[in-house]
Design an enzyme around this catalytic site. Structure first.
Site, PDB file in Angstrom:
ATOM      1  N   ASP A 194       3.080   9.862 119.147  1.00  0.00           N
ATOM      2  CA  ASP A 194       4.380   9.580 119.747  1.00  0.00           C
ATOM      3  C   ASP A 194       4.322  10.012 121.202  1.00  0.00           C
ATOM      4  O   ASP A 194       3.585  10.926 121.548  1.00  0.00           O
ATOM      5  CB  ASP A 194       5.461  10.430 119.077  1.00  0.00           C
ATOM      6  CG  ASP A 194       5.822   9.915 117.706  1.00  0.00           C
ATOM      7  OD1 ASP A 194       5.666   8.701 117.499  1.00  0.00           O
ATOM      8  OD2 ASP A 194       6.244  10.712 116.870  1.00  0.00           O
ATOM      9  N   GLU A 214     -27.310  28.040  95.594  1.00  0.00           N
ATOM     10  CA  GLU A 214     -26.007  28.304  94.971  1.00  0.00           C
ATOM     11  C   GLU A 214     -24.959  28.798  95.976  1.00  0.00           C
ATOM     12  O   GLU A 214     -23.775  28.785  95.695  1.00  0.00           O
ATOM     13  CB  GLU A 214     -26.146  29.287  93.794  1.00  0.00           C
ATOM     14  CG  GLU A 214     -26.467  30.709  94.151  1.00  0.00           C
ATOM     15  CD  GLU A 214     -27.964  30.953  94.304  1.00  0.00           C
ATOM     16  OE1 GLU A 214     -28.723  29.964  94.291  1.00  0.00           O
ATOM     17  OE2 GLU A 214     -28.365  32.107  94.462  1.00  0.00           O
ATOM     18  N   VAL A 273     -34.230  29.905  90.168  1.00  0.00           N
ATOM     19  CA  VAL A 273     -33.046  30.615  90.674  1.00  0.00           C
ATOM     20  C   VAL A 273     -33.088  30.690  92.194  1.00  0.00           C
ATOM     21  O   VAL A 273     -32.091  30.453  92.883  1.00  0.00           O
ATOM     22  CB  VAL A 273     -32.959  32.038  90.068  1.00  0.00           C
ATOM     23  CG1 VAL A 273     -31.883  32.849  90.782  1.00  0.00           C
ATOM     24  CG2 VAL A 273     -32.672  31.963  88.598  1.00  0.00           C
ATOM     25  N   ALA A 274     -34.281  31.031  92.731  1.00  0.00           N
ATOM     26  CA  ALA A 274     -34.386  31.201  94.180  1.00  0.00           C
ATOM     27  C   ALA A 274     -34.184  29.883  94.912  1.00  0.00           C
ATOM     28  O   ALA A 274     -33.610  29.839  95.996  1.00  0.00           O
ATOM     29  CB  ALA A 274     -35.740  31.795  94.530  1.00  0.00           C
ATOM     30  N   ASP A 314     -31.059  34.481 102.170  1.00  0.00           N
ATOM     31  CA  ASP A 314     -30.313  33.211 102.089  1.00  0.00           C
ATOM     32  C   ASP A 314     -28.819  33.420 102.209  1.00  0.00           C
ATOM     33  O   ASP A 314     -28.164  32.873 103.077  1.00  0.00           O
ATOM     34  CB  ASP A 314     -30.583  32.535 100.736  1.00  0.00           C
ATOM     35  CG  ASP A 314     -31.807  31.662 100.785  1.00  0.00           C
ATOM     36  OD1 ASP A 314     -32.582  31.855 101.741  1.00  0.00           O
ATOM     37  OD2 ASP A 314     -31.971  30.824  99.894  1.00  0.00           O
ATOM     38  N   ASN A 369     -34.096  35.638  98.063  1.00  0.00           N
ATOM     39  CA  ASN A 369     -32.992  34.711  97.851  1.00  0.00           C
ATOM     40  C   ASN A 369     -31.657  35.364  98.168  1.00  0.00           C
ATOM     41  O   ASN A 369     -30.802  34.795  98.855  1.00  0.00           O
ATOM     42  CB  ASN A 369     -33.037  34.243  96.396  1.00  0.00           C
ATOM     43  CG  ASN A 369     -31.942  33.262  96.077  1.00  0.00           C
ATOM     44  OD1 ASN A 369     -31.715  32.354  96.845  1.00  0.00           O
ATOM     45  ND2 ASN A 369     -31.264  33.469  94.976  1.00  0.00           N
TER      46      ASN A 369
HETATM   47  P1  ATP Z   1       8.942   8.270 121.292  1.00  0.00           P
HETATM   48  O1  ATP Z   1       8.860   7.151 120.309  1.00  0.00           O
HETATM   49  O2  ATP Z   1       8.217   8.054 122.544  1.00  0.00           O
HETATM   50  O3  ATP Z   1       8.678   9.605 120.700  1.00  0.00           O
HETATM   51  P2  ATP Z   1      11.709   8.332 120.903  1.00  0.00           P
HETATM   52  O4  ATP Z   1      11.405   8.512 119.475  1.00  0.00           O
HETATM   53  O5  ATP Z   1      12.621   9.311 121.550  1.00  0.00           O
HETATM   54  O6  ATP Z   1      10.431   8.250 121.778  1.00  0.00           O
HETATM   55  P3  ATP Z   1      13.576   6.352 120.475  1.00  0.00           P
HETATM   56  O7  ATP Z   1      14.371   7.483 119.955  1.00  0.00           O
HETATM   57  O8  ATP Z   1      13.231   5.229 119.582  1.00  0.00           O
HETATM   58  O9  ATP Z   1      12.252   6.882 121.090  1.00  0.00           O
HETATM   59  O10 ATP Z   1      14.316   5.843 121.774  1.00  0.00           O
HETATM   60  C1  ATP Z   1      14.077   4.607 122.311  1.00  0.00           C
HETATM   61  C2  ATP Z   1      15.184   4.151 123.233  1.00  0.00           C
HETATM   62  O11 ATP Z   1      16.452   4.397 122.654  1.00  0.00           O
HETATM   63  C3  ATP Z   1      15.208   4.848 124.586  1.00  0.00           C
HETATM   64  O12 ATP Z   1      14.422   4.160 125.500  1.00  0.00           O
HETATM   65  C4  ATP Z   1      16.663   4.811 124.960  1.00  0.00           C
HETATM   66  O13 ATP Z   1      16.972   3.633 125.642  1.00  0.00           O
HETATM   67  C5  ATP Z   1      17.382   4.797 123.638  1.00  0.00           C
HETATM   68  N1  ATP Z   1      17.874   6.129 123.282  1.00  0.00           N
HETATM   69  C6  ATP Z   1      17.172   7.247 123.075  1.00  0.00           C
HETATM   70  N2  ATP Z   1      17.963   8.270 122.750  1.00  0.00           N
HETATM   71  C7  ATP Z   1      19.226   7.800 122.729  1.00  0.00           C
HETATM   72  C8  ATP Z   1      20.507   8.363 122.456  1.00  0.00           C
HETATM   73  N3  ATP Z   1      20.646   9.621 122.122  1.00  0.00           N
HETATM   74  N4  ATP Z   1      21.582   7.567 122.546  1.00  0.00           N
HETATM   75  C9  ATP Z   1      21.454   6.271 122.855  1.00  0.00           C
HETATM   76  N5  ATP Z   1      20.287   5.688 123.129  1.00  0.00           N
HETATM   77  C10 ATP Z   1      19.179   6.426 123.079  1.00  0.00           C
END
Ligand code: ATP
Length: 868
Positions: free
Chosen positions: A321, A279, A274-275, A697, A693
């Site tokens: 991202d 557990e 046991v000791a 422990d 124990n």
């Molecule tokens: P990350 O991937 O870095 O988080 P994100 O998700 O915002 O960025 P996207 O949304 O894919 O990236 O945007 C990429 C491209 O799309 C930008 O570089 C821009 O040119 C264009 N973009 C972003 N937002 C808009 C919008 N609201 N309207 C039109 N074009 C856009």
């Protein structure tokens, strides 16, 4: 599937349920949650503890002692062992309750919410509060909180794979009151909205939902074991076998060599087993993980799965991202370009071409900034908000422009296309088409001019996001959405804007820390390669020897090529969410443990595939959160690194508990077997072993889970999943501790019995009891600090100090107060005996400290040893 029909009377008015109705429904149907089973009662928990192996063996020992008492008198032994059993169960219950408390807090933190109209107010409620009859608002990215029928919808489609396995989203239609609801007019809990918006009326909640009815799914709520728990369970079973063999050997020896009688031999054999069984190990892991969960929550990381506490500590790669996680997601337009003006800085002057660009962007925008109670409220994404701010600087607004050019249709932005289209009425016969997005995605009539390309690259090199806008005038079509491809072509470029999105101030330090910790940070972005490269260099992700890859280049690589290349790529630009899955798989094929961030519905597969999927708490959709293991409430990269640190601390603390518990358990076996082989008989009585124990422990080990991390915790490399638990020096330290205690206790026993007295076994026994009980408790300080001991080591964990002092007082009282000595068969020691005991108590700590110094001087860097 049950059928659903709502009559006109069943229909909730447009204003939603009244509060009294909601309460009534909640009482009738209960909270909207899937409950697998009711939590066990306290009696059930006590029963669970009593029925585990070590309690059963202890119960057997109580029975055996009672039998011996019936034969020979002396009821002390069964009473003492019985009390030890009770203390054991109480400690177990307390530890379990402590772990459960942390985990319950975790559950309430990760509760999803839904938008509901009640009493004519739209409010965000925790989904568990929803009741049948509630009107719930849905948008793309939401997870269905309960079953319902669709009352109104625009382009609603729902992914029902969780229920049906069908991965193609189902288009939903509006329910006709009075009819039997068709499947396409119903939505079901647990499924996900992939596109569109809708208002639904809930028809079933909690266990009455379709998903609630599928009993098999309930097993999902069962906690799975983490890899560490699995490894420790294996270690525990292995040690239990050793303990049982030790018990059998001592039983055989004491029966055969010493003629102790069957009952007495059985008693000592059982007590040793046991000791020596560790557990408390499994519960220490649970408590440490629970403690980690709580700590991470304080640091803005909500763990949705307990096992992720452990995994995040051991990640090799963090793919993040860019926008919002590495950067602030506060965008500002700082420069613009038009063919007429060339590159211009944004200021109060705006030539006519600049005004046209601003007007086009304004019309093509959906974002809004409102003043509510003197406070700014923003609606829409950061890129578009930057456009709205630009308009505000020039005292104008989208609404003003729309008075002249009303919007008639929109093709929404998505991260795959990287552009969006709006169509406006120009006059009775003509329409204006505006397409804004990435320059390389805009379907222009002519190729991009050298000047435009140069401006684009210059913006990018200055780490600016580039947004382009093109236009065309075309004859009016009644339904532009019928053929977007025909609309989105032959554009003329109006101009470009460059948007700055500064890095988060804490991100540089976090990246340096990640690299020191042997973790590779990788940036994934939808932005252009040039912009991405500039920012990645600025924050330290892209360094020499590393590459930045565009989505196009990525698509040209085969899976095998990507696998080979992946360690050298630090930046992925212009990628779409689907590419993330390939990146995760390529790293995993390299044997890496990968963390991946995401926020959109399309990110869900990558979040699920990653070893740790991390969703954004602020900008993330419910679907992304549902697929993730961890949610960042502040969307911040630095929070991931803080979570890594906490995860490593938890791991380290568990291994410290292993070192603390297991080494001495071995020593107890060697001591008992060794002493009997020397012909000295058992150097500890059954009840002495058992009390050591329980006190020495279980309790101190419990407080190890609360240890703050080592200062060097982020300087070691991540632990690989196949690495042995005894690697990185733990095996050596365990062995050393077992050898130290075996030698020490045998020596102390011999001194007490043969040197200080003339063969008085109880003196030797009392000295061994004190050295083993107190010595194996106080060397916890040397174990819990991987660095040489300092005064701080004793100050840092006050709860541990208090527990140790209380226990030492109890042990000293048992050994020195004459009335209590009899309880455990101890005796008064001569003064020299106490001196020997004091030296004996300090010796293990000294050995451990010397070992630390020796190890540090031996290892070149000394750092690889630190992690465990
Ligand atoms: P990350 O991937 O870095 O988080 P994100 O998700 O915002 O960025 P996207 O949304 O894919 O990236 O945007 C990429 C491209 O799309 C930008 O570089 C821009 O040119 C264009 N973009 C972003 N937002 C808009 C919008 N609201 N309207 C039109 N074009 C856009």
């Amino acid at each position: 599937m049950k059928t659903t029909t709502l009559s006109a009377a069943d229909l909730t008015p447009k204003t939603g349920l009244r509060p009294a109705q909601a309460i009534e429904q909640l009482e009738k149907f209960g909270p909207n949650e899937l409950v697998a089973k009711r939590p066990p009662t306290i009696w059930r928990k006590i029963w669970q503890h009593l029925s585990d192996v070590s309690s059963l063996v202890l119960l057997f020992a109580v029975g055996l002692a009672s039998y011996m008492a019936l034969q020979n008198g002396g009821w002390l032994k069964p009473i003492v062992i019985g009390s030890i059993l009770v203390i054991n169960v109480v400690i177990g219950l307390y530890q379990e309750a402590s772990a459960e408390k942390s985990l319950a807090a975790l559950k309430s933190m990760s509760l999803p919410t839904a938008k509901v109209r009640r009493n004519d107010v739209i409010q965000t409620l925790a989904v568990e509060k929803l009741v049948p009859g509630d009107l719930v608002y849905l948008k793309a990215g939401d997870q269905l909180p309960a079953d319902g029928v669709v009352l109104s919808a625009t382009d609603l489609s729902v992914d029902e794979a969780v229920l049906t396995g069908e991965s193609v989203p189902i288009e939903k239609t509006i329910y006709q009151v009075g009819d039997v609801a068709k499947k396409t007019q119903q939505v079901f809990a647990g499924t996900a909205v992939t596109a569109g918006t809708a208002v639904i009326q809930l028809t079933a909640t909690g266990m009455q939902t379709e998903i609630g009815q599928i009993a098999g799914l309930l097993n999902r709520t069962k906690q799975r074991m983490t890899p560490l728990q699995g490894r420790l369970n294996r270690l525990s079973s292995w040690l239990s076998v050793v303990a049982i063999i030790g018990g059998l050997v001592i039983f055989g020896l004491s029966l055969g060599l010493q003629n102790q009688g069957l009952a007495a031999s059985l008693m000592i054999g059982i007590s040793l087993a046991v000791a020596a069984v560790p557990e408390t190990l499994p519960i220490i892991v649970t408590i440490s993980l629970a403690h980690g969960v709580r700590k991470m929550a304080d640091q803005n990381a909500i763990m949705r799965r307990v096992s992720a506490v452990e995994t995040i500590g051991n990640v090799d790669v963090i793919a993040s991202d860019k926008t919002g996680t590495l950067t602030q997601n506060k965008m500002t337009i700082t420069r613009y370009w038009t063919p007429k003006t060339g590159i211009q800085a944004v200021n109060s002057q705006l030539p006519q071409a600049g005004q046209q660009l601003m007007q086009a962007l304004g019309l093509a925008t959906n974002a809004e900034i409102k003043l509510v109670d003197q406070k700014e409220q923003t609606f829409g994404d950061a890129t578009e908000l930057a456009i709205v701010r630009w308009l505000m600087q020039h005292d104008t607004s989208r609404a003003t422009f729309e008075q002249t050019y009303p919007r008639v249709a929109e093709d929404a932005f998505d991260s795959k296309k990287k552009m969006m289209t709006t169509v406006h009425r120009l006059n009775d016969t003509q329409q204006l088409v505006l397409v804004k997005g990435a320059l390389d995605r805009l379907p222009l009539k002519a190729t991009v001019s050298a000047a435009a390309q140069q401006a684009h690259d210059q913006f990018g090199e200055s780490a600016l996001r580039v947004l382009a806008i093109g236009y065309k005038i075309m004859p009016t079509v009644s339904d532009p959405s019928a053929d977007w491809a025909a609309i989105n072509r032959d554009l003329t470029l109006v101009g470009l804007v460059g948007l700055i999105d500064p890095p988060r101030p804490e991100v540089m330090a976090a990246i340096t820390e990640a690299k020191q910790a042997g973790i590779k940070p990788v940036m994934i972005t939808g932005d252009h390669l040039v912009t991405a490269t500039a920012i990645a260099k600025e924050i330290g992700i892209l360094t020499s020897g590393q590459r930045a890859l565009s989505g196009e280049q990525l698509q040209q690589l085969s899976d095998a090529e990507l696998e080979a290349e992946v360690p050298n790529i630090a930046v992925y630009a212009r990628v779409s969410p689907q590419d993330k899955l390939r990146i995760v798989s390529a790293w995993q094929a390299q044997g890496a443990t990968v963390a991946m961030t995401g926020d959109g519905v399309n990110d869900a597969p990558a979040l699920k595939a990653a070893d740790v999927g991390i969703a954004m708490g602020i900008t993330g959709t419910e679907v992304a959160k549902g697929a993730a293991d961890m949610v960042l409430t502040d969307d911040n990269f630095a929070t991931i690194i803080a979570a890594v640190k906490s995860g490593r601390t938890v791991y380290q603390n568990v291994l410290k508990a292993v070192e603390f518990l297991v080494g001495v358990n071995f020593a107890q076996i060697f001591l008992m077997v060794g002493a009997v082989l020397f012909g000295w008989g058992a150097p500890l009585l059954a009840e002495q072993l058992l009390i050591i124990n329980v006190l020495a422990d279980g309790i101190p080990g419990f407080y190890l889970s609360r240890e703050p991390g080592e200062p060097t915790v982020m300087q070691a490399t991540p632990v690989k999943s196949h690495e042995s638990i005894l690697g990185r020096g733990l095996g050596q330290r365990l062995g050393l501790r077992a050898v130290t205690f075996t030698g020490l206790t045998l020596g102390v026993y011999a001194i007490g019995r043969f040197v200080l007295t003339d063969n008085q076994a109880t003196v030797g026994m009392t000295m061994v009891f004190l050295v083993l009980a107190i010595g194996s408790m106080i060397d916890i300080y040397a174990i819990k600090d991987r660095q040489p001991l300092t005064l701080m080591s004793f100050k840092r964990n006050q709860q541990l100090n208090r527990a140790l002092i209380a226990e030492i007082v109890v042990i000293l009282a048992l050994a020195s107060i004459p009335m209590l000595q009899g309880l455990l068969g101890l005796t008064t020691l001569p003064l020299v005996g106490w001196l020997v005991v004091i030296v004996g108590i300090c010796l293990p700590t000294i050995v451990l400290e010397l070992n630390k110094r020796w190890q540090a001087s031996r290892a070149d860097s000394g750092l690889t040893e630190v992690i465990n």
